[in-house]
Write a protein that holds these residues in place. Structure first.
Motif, mmCIF file in Angstrom:
data_model
loop_
_atom_site.group_PDB
_atom_site.id
_atom_site.type_symbol
_atom_site.label_atom_id
_atom_site.label_comp_id
_atom_site.label_asym_id
_atom_site.label_seq_id
_atom_site.Cartn_x
_atom_site.Cartn_y
_atom_site.Cartn_z
ATOM 1 N N GLU A 77 -0.038 6.044 12.956
ATOM 2 C CA GLU A 77 0.438 7.040 12.000
ATOM 3 C C GLU A 77 0.322 6.473 10.586
ATOM 4 O OE1 GLU A 77 1.570 10.073 12.474
ATOM 5 O OE2 GLU A 77 1.763 10.191 14.665
ATOM 6 N N VAL A 78 -0.091 7.324 9.662
ATOM 7 C CA VAL A 78 -0.143 6.938 8.257
ATOM 8 C C VAL A 78 0.540 8.025 7.444
ATOM 9 C CG1 VAL A 78 -2.245 5.545 8.427
ATOM 10 C CG2 VAL A 78 -2.430 7.981 7.981
ATOM 11 N N ALA A 79 1.221 7.615 6.385
ATOM 12 C CA ALA A 79 1.892 8.552 5.495
ATOM 13 C C ALA A 79 1.029 8.795 4.267
ATOM 14 C CB ALA A 79 3.261 8.005 5.085
ATOM 15 N N ALA A 80 1.273 9.918 3.630
ATOM 16 C CA ALA A 80 0.531 10.239 2.421
ATOM 17 C C ALA A 80 0.815 9.208 1.337
ATOM 18 C CB ALA A 80 0.896 11.643 1.931
ATOM 19 N N ASP A 81 -0.223 8.807 0.619
ATOM 20 C CA ASP A 81 -0.158 7.853 -0.489
ATOM 21 C C ASP A 81 0.119 6.426 -0.030
ATOM 22 O OD1 ASP A 81 -0.566 7.642 -3.291
ATOM 23 O OD2 ASP A 81 1.563 7.251 -3.573
ATOM 24 N N SER A 82 0.022 6.153 1.279
ATOM 25 C CA SER A 82 0.184 4.773 1.753
ATOM 26 C C SER A 82 -1.143 4.026 1.643
ATOM 27 C CB SER A 82 0.665 4.766 3.203
ATOM 28 O OG SER A 82 -0.264 5.419 4.038
ATOM 29 N N VAL A 83 -1.074 2.721 1.458
ATOM 30 C CA VAL A 83 -2.265 1.885 1.298
ATOM 31 C C VAL A 83 -2.904 1.662 2.666
ATOM 32 C CG1 VAL A 83 -3.153 -0.336 0.533
ATOM 33 C CG2 VAL A 83 -1.305 0.770 -0.736
ATOM 34 N N VAL A 84 -4.176 1.994 2.783
ATOM 35 C CA VAL A 84 -4.890 1.821 4.049
ATOM 36 C C VAL A 84 -5.948 0.726 3.965
ATOM 37 C CG1 VAL A 84 -4.484 4.193 4.773
ATOM 38 C CG2 VAL A 84 -6.514 3.665 3.424
ATOM 39 N N ALA A 85 -6.374 0.361 2.764
ATOM 40 C CA ALA A 85 -7.376 -0.703 2.602
ATOM 41 C C ALA A 85 -7.272 -1.251 1.189
ATOM 42 C CB ALA A 85 -8.789 -0.189 2.869
ATOM 43 N N THR A 86 -7.713 -2.500 1.023
ATOM 44 C CA THR A 86 -7.683 -3.162 -0.276
ATOM 45 C C THR A 86 -9.049 -3.773 -0.551
ATOM 46 O OG1 THR A 86 -5.339 -3.696 0.016
ATOM 47 C CG2 THR A 86 -6.540 -4.901 -1.686
ATOM 48 N N LEU A 87 -9.581 -3.497 -1.755
ATOM 49 C CA LEU A 87 -10.868 -4.041 -2.164
ATOM 50 C C LEU A 87 -10.661 -5.024 -3.298
ATOM 51 C CD1 LEU A 87 -11.687 -0.642 -1.666
ATOM 52 C CD2 LEU A 87 -13.830 -1.872 -1.560
ATOM 53 N N THR A 88 -11.413 -6.108 -3.261
ATOM 54 C CA THR A 88 -11.402 -7.118 -4.310
ATOM 55 C C THR A 88 -12.816 -7.314 -4.840
ATOM 56 O OG1 THR A 88 -11.629 -8.844 -2.628
ATOM 57 C CG2 THR A 88 -9.395 -8.326 -3.368
ATOM 58 N N PRO A 89 -12.946 -7.846 -6.062
ATOM 59 C CA PRO A 89 -14.296 -8.063 -6.607
ATOM 60 C C PRO A 89 -15.120 -9.002 -5.738
ATOM 61 C CG PRO A 89 -12.641 -8.224 -8.332
ATOM 62 C CD PRO A 89 -11.889 -8.164 -7.044
ATOM 63 N N LEU A 203 -6.687 1.286 -1.793
ATOM 64 C CA LEU A 203 -7.182 2.592 -1.356
ATOM 65 C C LEU A 203 -6.065 3.274 -0.571
ATOM 66 C CD1 LEU A 203 -9.659 4.481 -1.215
ATOM 67 C CD2 LEU A 203 -10.257 3.374 0.939
ATOM 68 N N ARG A 204 -5.651 4.471 -1.008
ATOM 69 C CA ARG A 204 -4.494 5.149 -0.439
ATOM 70 C C ARG A 204 -4.913 6.393 0.342
ATOM 71 N NH1 ARG A 204 0.191 3.140 -2.643
ATOM 72 N NH2 ARG A 204 -0.118 1.737 -4.435
ATOM 73 N N SER A 205 -4.074 6.748 1.322
ATOM 74 C CA SER A 205 -4.345 7.925 2.138
ATOM 75 C C SER A 205 -3.963 9.192 1.381
ATOM 76 C CB SER A 205 -3.544 7.848 3.447
ATOM 77 O OG SER A 205 -3.666 9.043 4.181
ATOM 78 N N PRO A 206 -4.825 10.210 1.381
ATOM 79 C CA PRO A 206 -4.502 11.449 0.658
ATOM 80 C C PRO A 206 -3.521 12.341 1.407
ATOM 81 C CG PRO A 206 -6.644 11.648 1.689
ATOM 82 C CD PRO A 206 -6.184 10.242 1.955
ATOM 83 N N VAL A 207 -3.398 12.184 2.745
ATOM 84 C CA VAL A 207 -2.545 13.055 3.545
ATOM 85 C C VAL A 207 -1.830 12.212 4.602
ATOM 86 C CG1 VAL A 207 -3.968 15.122 3.238
ATOM 87 C CG2 VAL A 207 -4.444 13.564 5.128
ATOM 88 N N SER A 208 -0.827 12.832 5.224
ATOM 89 C CA SER A 208 -0.178 12.229 6.381
ATOM 90 C C SER A 208 -0.937 12.636 7.645
ATOM 91 C CB SER A 208 1.275 12.689 6.474
ATOM 92 O OG SER A 208 2.009 12.292 5.336
ATOM 93 N N GLY A 209 -1.057 11.729 8.583
ATOM 94 C CA GLY A 209 -1.784 12.027 9.810
ATOM 95 C C GLY A 209 -1.923 10.783 10.664
ATOM 96 N N ARG A 210 -2.978 10.771 11.465
ATOM 97 C CA ARG A 210 -3.268 9.638 12.342
ATOM 98 C C ARG A 210 -4.659 9.093 12.035
ATOM 99 N NH1 ARG A 210 -1.256 10.732 18.563
ATOM 100 N NH2 ARG A 210 0.994 10.833 18.137
ATOM 101 N N VAL A 211 -4.815 7.825 12.327
ATOM 102 C CA VAL A 211 -6.115 7.182 12.162
ATOM 103 C C VAL A 211 -7.014 7.608 13.321
ATOM 104 C CG1 VAL A 211 -7.335 4.983 12.035
ATOM 105 C CG2 VAL A 211 -5.098 5.234 10.959
ATOM 106 N N LEU A 212 -8.164 8.168 12.993
ATOM 107 C CA LEU A 212 -9.114 8.613 14.004
ATOM 108 C C LEU A 212 -10.170 7.553 14.307
ATOM 109 C CD1 LEU A 212 -9.732 12.249 12.704
ATOM 110 C CD2 LEU A 212 -8.062 11.487 14.395
ATOM 111 N N ARG A 213 -10.619 6.861 13.279
ATOM 112 C CA ARG A 213 -11.698 5.890 13.471
ATOM 113 C C ARG A 213 -11.655 4.863 12.355
ATOM 114 N NH1 ARG A 213 -17.480 5.608 12.735
ATOM 115 N NH2 ARG A 213 -17.315 7.335 11.257
ATOM 116 N N VAL A 214 -11.926 3.611 12.711
ATOM 117 C CA VAL A 214 -12.010 2.520 11.737
ATOM 118 C C VAL A 214 -13.379 1.869 11.916
ATOM 119 C CG1 VAL A 214 -10.946 0.419 10.847
ATOM 120 C CG2 VAL A 214 -9.523 2.163 11.921
#
Length: 402
Positions: A77-89, A203-214
């Motif tokens: 489960e992921v909530a809206a505006d939660s961080v799902v990934a982080t990118l660095t230079p 990188l944040r999630s735009p909506v609440s829902g479930r992870v379908l694929r990584v």
């Protein structure tokens, strides 16, 4: 005695003839029969379908960089505006010994250029000071009328030229200093440890829902637009069925649908929400090209009944195109086309087959709806043989009660 013998011989001959006639006479045709009954009737289109999310969100890399290991897994489960990934230079490429020496040489050359520019600035300042002193001296002589005005104008122009040379020398020194900083920055990036001073982009999630694929689980370097994670709300499912275009014309929006073979105990209820306007070509299992169109179906049953369904599950759909609560029905195998046109059945009447024209309201895979020509309870012949004719004698092989 002779007359009695003749009568006996004649009777015997008649008996033999009757026996031969009986032996070679055609018997009644053995047929199956069924009764016309009144009950509910419906026509439907059966096809395979699959579930899919109404809305899915594929989060991609908004910039090129190095993505950290994604801890989320399919089903989380992921909530809206939660961080799902982080990118660095992205780190600078490693340099071999020769390249490092070249960079050091460039740094020394840039340092020498800065020193040369400093000398140019000092020389321009001396020239400016000399032009200023000479102008002051000539101004005093001009006030005493010992100097021509033209010489005074030349001194003033010389001072302006010296000032311009000083500005140009300062700009040259500025450029040389930036080139030195560029070379030093390259050397510093190569010698810096991994991730030192790198600021991350969340990188944040735009909506609440479930992870379908990584698609990418491990840490790696990604390009701009690379898919990182797919998110959706599995409670917002619909069913899509690929119907032949001839069948799709009958599947109008709002038509009721039964969802079968989905893995649950009872069939689910649904309703056609949309028939897409554009068809596509699909090759069947027999290698035949078919024109099909997507028909979208909303699940109207209570969500608690189908909460185990997920995205991409296979189901069977039956779209009801015609429904009658009370109709006269006969087996569809009893109906056949007439040579004169129209449809007909064979009715069993007193051991004889009677050809009876009928008007049909519709047919499905097992039953035919008879609008005119028959009455309830009439026995009809099922699968009539090709040799059966109107008025032929028939006998029931078995009676199918419907």
């Amino acid at each position: 005695m002779k007359r009695r013998t003749l009568w006996a011989g004649g009777a015997g001959s008649l008996a033999v003839v009757a026996l031969l006639v009986w032996a070679f006479a055609p018997g009644p045709v053995q047929v199956e029969m069924a009764r016309a009954t009144i009950g509910p009737y419906e026509q439907s289109i059966a096809e395979d379908g699959k579930t899919r999310l109404r809305d899915r969100y594929v989060l991609t890399a908004p910039l090129a960089g190095r993505v950290a290991r994604i801890a989320l897994r399919e089903g989380d489960e992921v909530a809206a505006d939660s961080v799902v990934a982080t990118l660095t230079p992205v780190l600078s490429p490693m340099l071999d010994e020769r390249s490092q020496r070249e960079q050091l040489s460039r740094a020394e050359a840039a340092q020498a250029a800065v020193q040369r520019a400093d000398a140019g600035v000092q020389r321009a300042r001396v020239g400016q000071e000399q032009a200023r002193v000479e102008l002051e001296r000539d101004e005093q002589l001009a006030r005493q009328n010992f100097l021509a005005p033209a010489k005074l104008d030349a001194d003033r122009l010389a001072l302006q030229a010296a000032q311009r040379e000083l500005d140009a020398a300062a700009q040259t020194r500025h450029v040389a200093q930036h080139e030195l900083e560029t070379v030093r920055a390259a050397l510093t990036a190569v010698r810096a440890p991994a991730g030192a001073g790198a600021s991350g982009f969340a990188l944040r999630s735009p909506v609440s829902g479930r992870v379908l694929r990584v698609p990418l689980v491990s840490e790696t370097t990604v390009a701009l637009g690379t898919p990182l994670i797919e998110i959706g709300d599995v409670s917002q499912l619909e069913v899509v069925a690929e119907l032949l275009t001839t069948d799709a014309l009958q599947a109008r929006p709002g038509a009721p649908v039964r969802i079968e073979r989905w893995g649950g105990g009872r069939d689910l209820e649904g309703r056609v929400s949309r028939v897409e306007p554009s068809a596509f070509t699909k090759v069947s299992a027999l290698g035949v090209e078919e024109q099909r169109v997507n028909v979208l179906i909303d699940i109207t049953s209570a969500p608690e009944r189908w909460k185990a369904l997920g995205d991409g599950y296979r189901v069977g759909v039956r779209i009801v195109t015609l429904s009658q609560t009370s109709a006269l029905r006969v087996p569809v195998s009893a109906v056949f086309p007439r040579s004169e046109g129209g449809m007909a059945v064979f009715v069993a009447d007193g051991g004889l087959a009677r050809l009876t024209p009928v008007e049909l309201g519709g047919r499905n895979g097992s039953e035919a709806w008879v609008k005119n020509g028959l009455s309830a309870g009439t026995e009809v012949i099922v699968y009539p043989p090709s040799a059966l004719r109107d008025g032929a004698r028939v006998s029931a092989r078995s009676v199918t009660v419907r």
